[in-house]
Motif scaffolding. Structure first.
Motif, PDB file in Angstrom:
ATOM      1  N   ALA A  13       1.066  -1.311   0.062  1.00  0.00           N
ATOM      2  CA  ALA A  13      -0.160   0.066  -0.142  1.00  0.00           C
ATOM      3  C   ALA A  13       0.974   1.082  -0.030  1.00  0.00           C
ATOM      4  O   ALA A  13       1.583   1.321   0.993  1.00  0.00           O
ATOM      5  CB  ALA A  13      -0.963  -0.078   1.367  1.00  0.00           C
ATOM      6  N   GLN A  14       0.712   2.185  -0.894  1.00  0.00           N
ATOM      7  CA  GLN A  14       1.489   3.283  -1.100  1.00  0.00           C
ATOM      8  C   GLN A  14       2.984   3.283  -0.717  1.00  0.00           C
ATOM      9  O   GLN A  14       3.587   3.637   0.099  1.00  0.00           O
ATOM     10  CB  GLN A  14       0.723   4.238  -0.039  1.00  0.00           C
ATOM     11  N   PRO A  15       3.532   2.502  -2.000  1.00  0.00           N
ATOM     12  CA  PRO A  15       5.466   2.411  -1.543  1.00  0.00           C
ATOM     13  C   PRO A  15       6.018   3.850  -1.207  1.00  0.00           C
ATOM     14  O   PRO A  15       5.495   4.933  -1.930  1.00  0.00           O
ATOM     15  CB  PRO A  15       5.616   1.880  -2.718  1.00  0.00           C
ATOM     16  N   LEU A  16       6.900   3.870  -0.476  1.00  0.00           N
ATOM     17  CA  LEU A  16       7.617   4.991  -0.226  1.00  0.00           C
ATOM     18  C   LEU A  16       8.442   5.402  -1.492  1.00  0.00           C
ATOM     19  O   LEU A  16       9.157   4.713  -2.166  1.00  0.00           O
ATOM     20  CB  LEU A  16       8.831   4.620   0.784  1.00  0.00           C
ATOM     21  N   GLY A  17       9.074   6.668  -1.410  1.00  0.00           N
ATOM     22  CA  GLY A  17       9.886   7.206  -2.202  1.00  0.00           C
ATOM     23  C   GLY A  17      11.231   7.025  -1.725  1.00  0.00           C
ATOM     24  O   GLY A  17      11.552   6.748  -0.496  1.00  0.00           O
ATOM     25  N   LEU A  18      12.689   6.959  -2.528  1.00  0.00           N
ATOM     26  CA  LEU A  18      13.684   6.978  -2.013  1.00  0.00           C
ATOM     27  C   LEU A  18      14.269   7.953  -0.886  1.00  0.00           C
ATOM     28  O   LEU A  18      13.725   9.200  -1.269  1.00  0.00           O
ATOM     29  CB  LEU A  18      14.767   7.031  -3.107  1.00  0.00           C
ATOM     30  N   GLY A  19      14.447   7.730   0.090  1.00  0.00           N
ATOM     31  CA  GLY A  19      15.087   8.783   1.072  1.00  0.00           C
ATOM     32  C   GLY A  19      14.289   9.005   2.126  1.00  0.00           C
ATOM     33  O   GLY A  19      14.655   9.641   3.175  1.00  0.00           O
ATOM     34  N   VAL A  20      12.968   8.511   2.175  1.00  0.00           N
ATOM     35  CA  VAL A  20      12.016   8.775   3.104  1.00  0.00           C
ATOM     36  C   VAL A  20      11.917   7.523   4.143  1.00  0.00           C
ATOM     37  O   VAL A  20      11.916   6.420   3.512  1.00  0.00           O
ATOM     38  CB  VAL A  20      10.599   8.616   2.403  1.00  0.00           C
ATOM     39  N   THR A  21      11.868   7.865   5.323  1.00  0.00           N
ATOM     40  CA  THR A  21      11.694   6.822   6.232  1.00  0.00           C
ATOM     41  C   THR A  21      10.230   6.713   6.841  1.00  0.00           C
ATOM     42  O   THR A  21       9.448   7.823   6.278  1.00  0.00           O
ATOM     43  CB  THR A  21      12.605   7.320   7.511  1.00  0.00           C
ATOM     44  N   SER A  22      10.185   5.716   7.410  1.00  0.00           N
ATOM     45  CA  SER A  22       8.440   5.414   7.900  1.00  0.00           C
ATOM     46  C   SER A  22       8.506   4.403   8.776  1.00  0.00           C
ATOM     47  O   SER A  22       9.112   3.550   9.100  1.00  0.00           O
ATOM     48  CB  SER A  22       7.717   5.024   6.585  1.00  0.00           C
ATOM     49  N   GLU A  23       7.411   4.814   9.787  1.00  0.00           N
ATOM     50  CA  GLU A  23       7.021   3.880  10.801  1.00  0.00           C
ATOM     51  C   GLU A  23       5.688   3.304  10.566  1.00  0.00           C
ATOM     52  O   GLU A  23       4.957   2.568  11.620  1.00  0.00           O
ATOM     53  CB  GLU A  23       6.928   4.647  12.163  1.00  0.00           C
ATOM     54  N   GLY A  24       5.075   3.402   9.284  1.00  0.00           N
ATOM     55  CA  GLY A  24       3.758   3.019   9.113  1.00  0.00           C
ATOM     56  C   GLY A  24       3.718   2.572   7.593  1.00  0.00           C
ATOM     57  O   GLY A  24       2.925   3.380   6.927  1.00  0.00           O
ATOM     58  N   GLU A  25       4.235   1.362   7.256  1.00  0.00           N
ATOM     59  CA  GLU A  25       4.305   0.951   6.143  1.00  0.00           C
ATOM     60  C   GLU A  25       3.448  -0.317   6.185  1.00  0.00           C
ATOM     61  O   GLU A  25       3.298  -1.192   6.829  1.00  0.00           O
ATOM     62  CB  GLU A  25       5.690   0.511   5.424  1.00  0.00           C
ATOM     63  N   TYR A  26       2.833  -0.799   4.783  1.00  0.00           N
ATOM     64  CA  TYR A  26       2.133  -1.763   4.815  1.00  0.00           C
ATOM     65  C   TYR A  26       2.039  -2.763   3.605  1.00  0.00           C
ATOM     66  O   TYR A  26       2.318  -2.403   2.536  1.00  0.00           O
ATOM     67  CB  TYR A  26       0.345  -1.288   4.765  1.00  0.00           C
ATOM     68  N   LEU A  27       2.072  -3.974   3.964  1.00  0.00           N
ATOM     69  CA  LEU A  27       2.197  -5.211   2.868  1.00  0.00           C
ATOM     70  C   LEU A  27       1.013  -6.316   3.009  1.00  0.00           C
ATOM     71  O   LEU A  27       0.792  -6.621   4.221  1.00  0.00           O
ATOM     72  CB  LEU A  27       3.457  -5.801   3.088  1.00  0.00           C
ATOM     73  N   ASP A  28      -0.035  -6.638   2.171  1.00  0.00           N
ATOM     74  CA  ASP A  28      -0.863  -7.390   2.117  1.00  0.00           C
ATOM     75  C   ASP A  28      -0.517  -8.794   1.649  1.00  0.00           C
ATOM     76  O   ASP A  28       0.116  -8.725   0.378  1.00  0.00           O
ATOM     77  CB  ASP A  28      -2.171  -6.991   1.476  1.00  0.00           C
ATOM     78  N   ILE A  29      -0.532  -9.954   2.247  1.00  0.00           N
ATOM     79  CA  ILE A  29      -0.423 -11.102   1.567  1.00  0.00           C
ATOM     80  C   ILE A  29      -1.272 -12.168   1.810  1.00  0.00           C
ATOM     81  O   ILE A  29      -2.383 -11.872   2.559  1.00  0.00           O
ATOM     82  CB  ILE A  29       1.003 -11.825   2.433  1.00  0.00           C
TER      83      ILE A  29
END
Length: 247
Positions: free
Chosen positions: A51-67
């Protein structure tokens, strides 16, 4: 059974792109013995979507992957087994079952995202000390930010895959305010409307005459529209799932 995985991305791994993150998780699924399902046919591949992949150089504490799972595993075991295989810079936060229908996939649901923006040279300190009392931006930016948002329109040239067009980004800025730790904003995200924080900050820096400021962008959370109420307007993608307690 469909599952949503929430993870953090930080440190040196902020410089790896989306395809590399996808390959990383494909290897992690095997190493962690996650019973992930595969597509059929002559060239089967793992069923997963981000869901909504990050751009290069951006950090995150809320990334999502559905499987999709082909076997049983509890949320507690899955988080532990995955984190045992993670490289320094990616941590799995949760592993939660979600509705099976396609309309509940993370890619489909994304509607907004929260960001924290800090000076580039204060990235590590600001992100580590969320409640810092020392302001990282000039005090006079508070008034400038209020005036910036009071504009009825904020028109910018926005690039698309095929062209460039003028767009009013003001309706896509849901919230933008200053805190001691940095500038916080909530922006439209997803396939329908999508606004990147760097475009907002480039526009704001031109407005205050500070175009040379170097910034770091940190994503705090990704949201879906609240299916139950307009108050709150959005809910995190994580909150739309539930823990798998037993096999």
């Amino acid at each position: 059974m469909k599952v949503r995985i929430k993870f953090r991305k930080y440190g040196i791994l902020k410089y790896i792109g989306h395809l590399d993150v996808m390959r990383f998780f494909q290897k992690a699924m095997r190493r962690a013995d996650i019973p992930i399902a595969f597509t059929g046919g002559y060239s089967p591949h793992m069923i997963m979507s981000f869901a909504q992949p990050l751009g290069l150089g951006v950090t995150s504490e809320g990334e999502y992957l559905d499987i999709e799972l082909a076997g049983d595993i509890t949320s507690e075991d899955a988080v532990r087994q995955l984190n045992q295989t993670m490289a320094n810079g990616i941590d799995v936060v949760s592993f939660r079952q979600i509705q099976d229908e396609k309309k509940y996939s993370g890619m489909t649901l994304v509607a907004a995202a929260d960001y924290l923006i800090v000076p580039k040279d204060m990235e590590e300190t600001a992100l580590r000390e969320h409640n810092s009392e020392t302001a990282v931006f000039p005090d006079n930016w508070n008034e400038a930010l209020a005036a910036f948002l009071e504009q009825p329109e904020i028109k910018v040239m926005k690039k698309t895959k095929r062209s460039e067009k003028e767009v009013d980004i003001r309706p896509m800025i849901y919230d933008m305010h200053m805190e001691p730790s940095g500038i916080c904003m909530q922006l439209a995200a997803g396939s329908e409307n999508n606004l990147k924080p760097d475009l907002v900050m480039e526009t704001f820096l031109k407005y205050v005459g500070e175009e040379e400021v170097k910034l770091h962008y940190h994503r705090r959370e990704v949201y879906a529209k609240n299916p139950k109420s307009e108050n709150p307007r959005f809910v995190s993608l994580e909150s739309l799932g539930w823990d798998i307690l037993s096999c």
